[in-house]
Scaffold this motif. Structure first.
Motif, PDB file in Angstrom:
ATOM      1  N   PRO A 170      84.868  30.750  15.816  1.00 36.58           N
ATOM      2  CA  PRO A 170      83.130  30.635  15.508  1.00 36.58           C
ATOM      3  C   PRO A 170      83.150  30.086  14.079  1.00 36.58           C
ATOM      4  N   ARG A 171      83.867  30.250  13.092  1.00 36.18           N
ATOM      5  CA  ARG A 171      83.815  29.609  11.926  1.00 36.18           C
ATOM      6  C   ARG A 171      83.811  28.049  11.630  1.00 36.18           C
ATOM      7  N   ASP A 172      84.946  27.540  12.568  1.00 36.78           N
ATOM      8  CA  ASP A 172      84.742  26.063  12.715  1.00 36.78           C
ATOM      9  C   ASP A 172      83.704  25.783  13.381  1.00 36.78           C
ATOM     10  N   ILE A 173      83.179  26.346  14.541  1.00 41.08           N
ATOM     11  CA  ILE A 173      82.019  25.943  15.048  1.00 41.08           C
ATOM     12  C   ILE A 173      80.750  25.966  14.294  1.00 41.08           C
ATOM     13  N   ALA A 174      80.726  26.945  13.519  1.00 36.92           N
ATOM     14  CA  ALA A 174      79.441  26.869  12.486  1.00 36.92           C
ATOM     15  C   ALA A 174      79.510  25.734  11.381  1.00 36.92           C
ATOM     16  N   LEU A 175      80.452  25.456  11.060  1.00 37.81           N
ATOM     17  CA  LEU A 175      80.646  24.366  10.084  1.00 37.81           C
ATOM     18  C   LEU A 175      80.142  22.962  10.762  1.00 37.81           C
ATOM     19  N   TYR A 176      80.472  22.820  11.759  1.00 37.67           N
ATOM     20  CA  TYR A 176      80.030  21.583  12.639  1.00 37.67           C
ATOM     21  C   TYR A 176      78.551  21.812  12.934  1.00 37.67           C
ATOM     22  N   VAL A 177      78.132  23.006  13.569  1.00 37.63           N
ATOM     23  CA  VAL A 177      76.679  23.137  13.866  1.00 37.63           C
ATOM     24  C   VAL A 177      75.971  22.923  12.319  1.00 37.63           C
ATOM     25  N   ALA A 178      76.413  23.316  11.235  1.00 34.51           N
ATOM     26  CA  ALA A 178      75.509  23.177   9.799  1.00 34.51           C
ATOM     27  C   ALA A 178      75.756  21.708   9.655  1.00 34.51           C
ATOM     28  N   LYS A 179      76.607  20.895   9.930  1.00 37.38           N
ATOM     29  CA  LYS A 179      76.785  19.380   9.645  1.00 37.38           C
ATOM     30  C   LYS A 179      75.820  18.638  10.451  1.00 37.38           C
ATOM     31  N   PHE A 180      75.576  19.018  11.838  1.00 39.35           N
ATOM     32  CA  PHE A 180      74.771  18.332  12.659  1.00 39.35           C
ATOM     33  C   PHE A 180      73.332  18.611  12.149  1.00 39.35           C
ATOM     34  N   GLU A 181      73.160  19.737  12.055  1.00 43.26           N
ATOM     35  CA  GLU A 181      71.722  20.306  11.354  1.00 43.26           C
ATOM     36  C   GLU A 181      71.271  19.565  10.179  1.00 43.26           C
ATOM     37  N   ARG A 182      72.279  19.088   9.140  1.00 36.50           N
ATOM     38  CA  ARG A 182      71.975  18.344   7.915  1.00 36.50           C
ATOM     39  C   ARG A 182      71.764  16.839   8.394  1.00 36.50           C
ATOM     40  N   PHE A 183      72.722  16.360   9.457  1.00 36.03           N
ATOM     41  CA  PHE A 183      72.248  14.734   9.743  1.00 36.03           C
ATOM     42  C   PHE A 183      70.824  14.850  10.493  1.00 36.03           C
ATOM     43  N   SER A 184      70.609  15.946  11.242  1.00 37.33           N
ATOM     44  CA  SER A 184      69.517  16.094  12.046  1.00 37.33           C
ATOM     45  C   SER A 184      68.166  16.173  11.090  1.00 37.33           C
ATOM     46  N   GLY A 185      68.276  16.514   9.771  1.00 41.77           N
ATOM     47  CA  GLY A 185      67.159  16.708   8.898  1.00 41.77           C
ATOM     48  C   GLY A 185      67.065  15.326   8.340  1.00 41.77           C
ATOM     49  N   VAL A 186      67.739  14.421   8.315  1.00 40.22           N
ATOM     50  CA  VAL A 186      67.426  13.109   7.789  1.00 40.22           C
ATOM     51  C   VAL A 186      67.179  11.891   8.883  1.00 40.22           C
ATOM     52  N   ALA A 187      67.300  12.372  10.092  1.00 37.16           N
ATOM     53  CA  ALA A 187      67.093  11.461  11.418  1.00 37.16           C
ATOM     54  C   ALA A 187      65.507  11.200  11.742  1.00 37.16           C
ATOM     55  N   VAL A 188      65.467  10.156  12.260  1.00 31.35           N
ATOM     56  CA  VAL A 188      63.940   9.962  12.672  1.00 31.35           C
ATOM     57  C   VAL A 188      63.923  10.115  14.159  1.00 31.35           C
ATOM     58  N   SER A 189      63.057  11.013  14.823  1.00 29.11           N
ATOM     59  CA  SER A 189      63.089  11.166  16.195  1.00 29.11           C
ATOM     60  C   SER A 189      61.849  10.671  16.789  1.00 29.11           C
ATOM     61  N   GLY A 190      61.319  10.948  18.091  1.00 30.76           N
ATOM     62  CA  GLY A 190      60.176  10.936  18.684  1.00 30.76           C
ATOM     63  C   GLY A 190      59.711   9.285  18.594  1.00 30.76           C
ATOM     64  N   ASP A 191      58.402   9.201  18.334  1.00 31.35           N
ATOM     65  CA  ASP A 191      57.970   7.870  18.238  1.00 31.35           C
ATOM     66  C   ASP A 191      58.509   7.024  17.135  1.00 31.35           C
ATOM     67  N   ASP A 192      58.677   7.488  16.104  1.00 27.91           N
ATOM     68  CA  ASP A 192      59.399   6.779  14.964  1.00 27.91           C
ATOM     69  C   ASP A 192      60.776   6.373  15.432  1.00 27.91           C
ATOM     70  N   MET A 193      61.512   7.206  16.158  1.00 28.97           N
ATOM     71  CA  MET A 193      62.825   6.852  16.579  1.00 28.97           C
ATOM     72  C   MET A 193      62.682   5.531  17.465  1.00 28.97           C
ATOM     73  N   ARG A 194      61.590   5.502  18.680  1.00 30.91           N
ATOM     74  CA  ARG A 194      61.612   4.672  19.325  1.00 30.91           C
ATOM     75  C   ARG A 194      60.995   3.392  18.734  1.00 30.91           C
ATOM     76  N   THR A 195      60.232   3.484  17.976  1.00 30.39           N
ATOM     77  CA  THR A 195      59.865   2.163  17.291  1.00 30.39           C
ATOM     78  C   THR A 195      61.106   1.695  16.458  1.00 30.39           C
ATOM     79  N   LEU A 196      61.919   2.338  15.640  1.00 31.00           N
ATOM     80  CA  LEU A 196      63.073   1.765  15.179  1.00 31.00           C
ATOM     81  C   LEU A 196      64.040   1.075  16.134  1.00 31.00           C
ATOM     82  N   ILE A 197      64.211   1.706  17.198  1.00 28.66           N
ATOM     83  CA  ILE A 197      64.999   1.253  18.259  1.00 28.66           C
ATOM     84  C   ILE A 197      64.358  -0.195  19.088  1.00 28.66           C
ATOM     85  N   ALA A 198      63.239  -0.094  19.086  1.00 29.83           N
ATOM     86  CA  ALA A 198      62.609  -1.239  19.683  1.00 29.83           C
ATOM     87  C   ALA A 198      62.471  -2.430  18.817  1.00 29.83           C
TER      88      ALA A 198
END
Length: 276
Positions: free
Chosen positions: A235-263
């Motif tokens: 669980p300690r290792d899993i928590a590290l990866y969850v935290a890293k995932f969320e930090r990347f998520s915090g600077v990622a674009v999603s929704g319409d902004d994400m679709r605009t970037l991909i397009a």
């Protein structure tokens, strides 16, 4: 439960369920002889083996947690890719499919390839083309990976993908084929249970990719390295990866902004072809 008694305990669990060994082995994507060796304590089961067996038996989350804790005493398990090649890539895909079927929340970070669940047939073929497979083996592997994607339409599951922009520009397929792959991402992103975030190349970063990884619920983390696949259950290792995932998520674009970037990247590919 001690790890040494895990095999016999799994056998008792299967027998009490009324399921025959051959049925459980088939659902767990392993041979009948391997299941027998595990149940008789002659072969130590891996984290993936136990997860697949428990999934095949259909135990509750509470029971699964107890058994996974026993097998996870070592906390980290490494499987060399050469062993996966010996098993067969199509069989490995079947195994992954079985695990995904029992996962409620899948979080996946990718900085090198489009995630397998989001790949087009042409992209899948390109990924496996250099692995020395015969045409028949390649077709089976492509087919199984594509079959996994039906899980994206499940109303009971959630999928969160974080992908770096470099993945969208990585030329492992021709430009027009990659444009089709980008259209696929846009389309899948509209499914109710799917969330795709893109970490742009111009985004200010405090994190570094390191390697791709996937998190199945709060149960396991799988990391793909050059020589092997590593599965962690602590669980300690899993928590590290969850935290890293969320930090990347915090600077990622999603929704319409994400679709605009991909397009926009897709349209660059189209313009590139027009000038050839």
């Amino acid at each position: 439960m001690k790890k040494s008694g895990l095999g016999p305990a799994l056998r008792e669990l299967r027998e009490s369920s009324g399921l025959e060994a051959k049925a459980v082995a088939r659902s767990a994507v392993m041979s009948r002889s391997k299941l027998s060796k595990i149940e008789n304590g002659k072969t130590a089961p891996s984290v993936t083996d136990v997860d697949c067996i428990l999934t095949a038996i259909g135990v509750s989350d509470e029971v699964k947690g107890e058994y996974m804790a026993a097998v996870g005493e070592a906390t980290t398990e490494v499987t060399a890719w050469r062993l996966v090649r010996r098993l067969g890539y199509s069989r490995k895909q079947e195994q992954v499919k079985a695990l995904e079927s029992q996962t409620t929340l899948l979080r996946l970070f990718q900085h090198s390839l489009v995630p397998g669940l989001l790949q087009t047939p042409e992209y899948v073929r390109a990924v496996f083309a250099g692995k020395g497979l015969t045409e028949a083996q390649l077709e089976r592997t492509v087919g199984v990976r594509l079959a996994r994607q039906s899980i994206l339409y499940s109303e009971e599951k959630a999928f969160r993908f974080i992908i770096t922009e470099s993945v969208l520009r990585w030329r492992i397929v021709p430009p027009l084929v990659m444009a089709g792959q980008l259209d696929r991402l846009i389309s899948v992103s509209r499914l109710p249970g799917v969330d795709i975030g893109i970490v742009g190349l111009s985004a200010a970063q405090t994190e570094f990719p390191g390697h791709s990884f996937s998190i199945k619920d709060e149960r396991t983390v799988t990391v793909e390295m050059i020589h092997a696949e590593t599965v962690m259950t602590d669980p300690r290792d899993i928590a590290l990866y969850v935290a890293k995932f969320e930090r990347f998520s915090g600077v990622a674009v999603s929704g319409d902004d994400m679709r605009t970037l991909i397009a926009a990247i897709r349209d660059e590919l189209f313009r590139e072809q027009e000038t050839v």
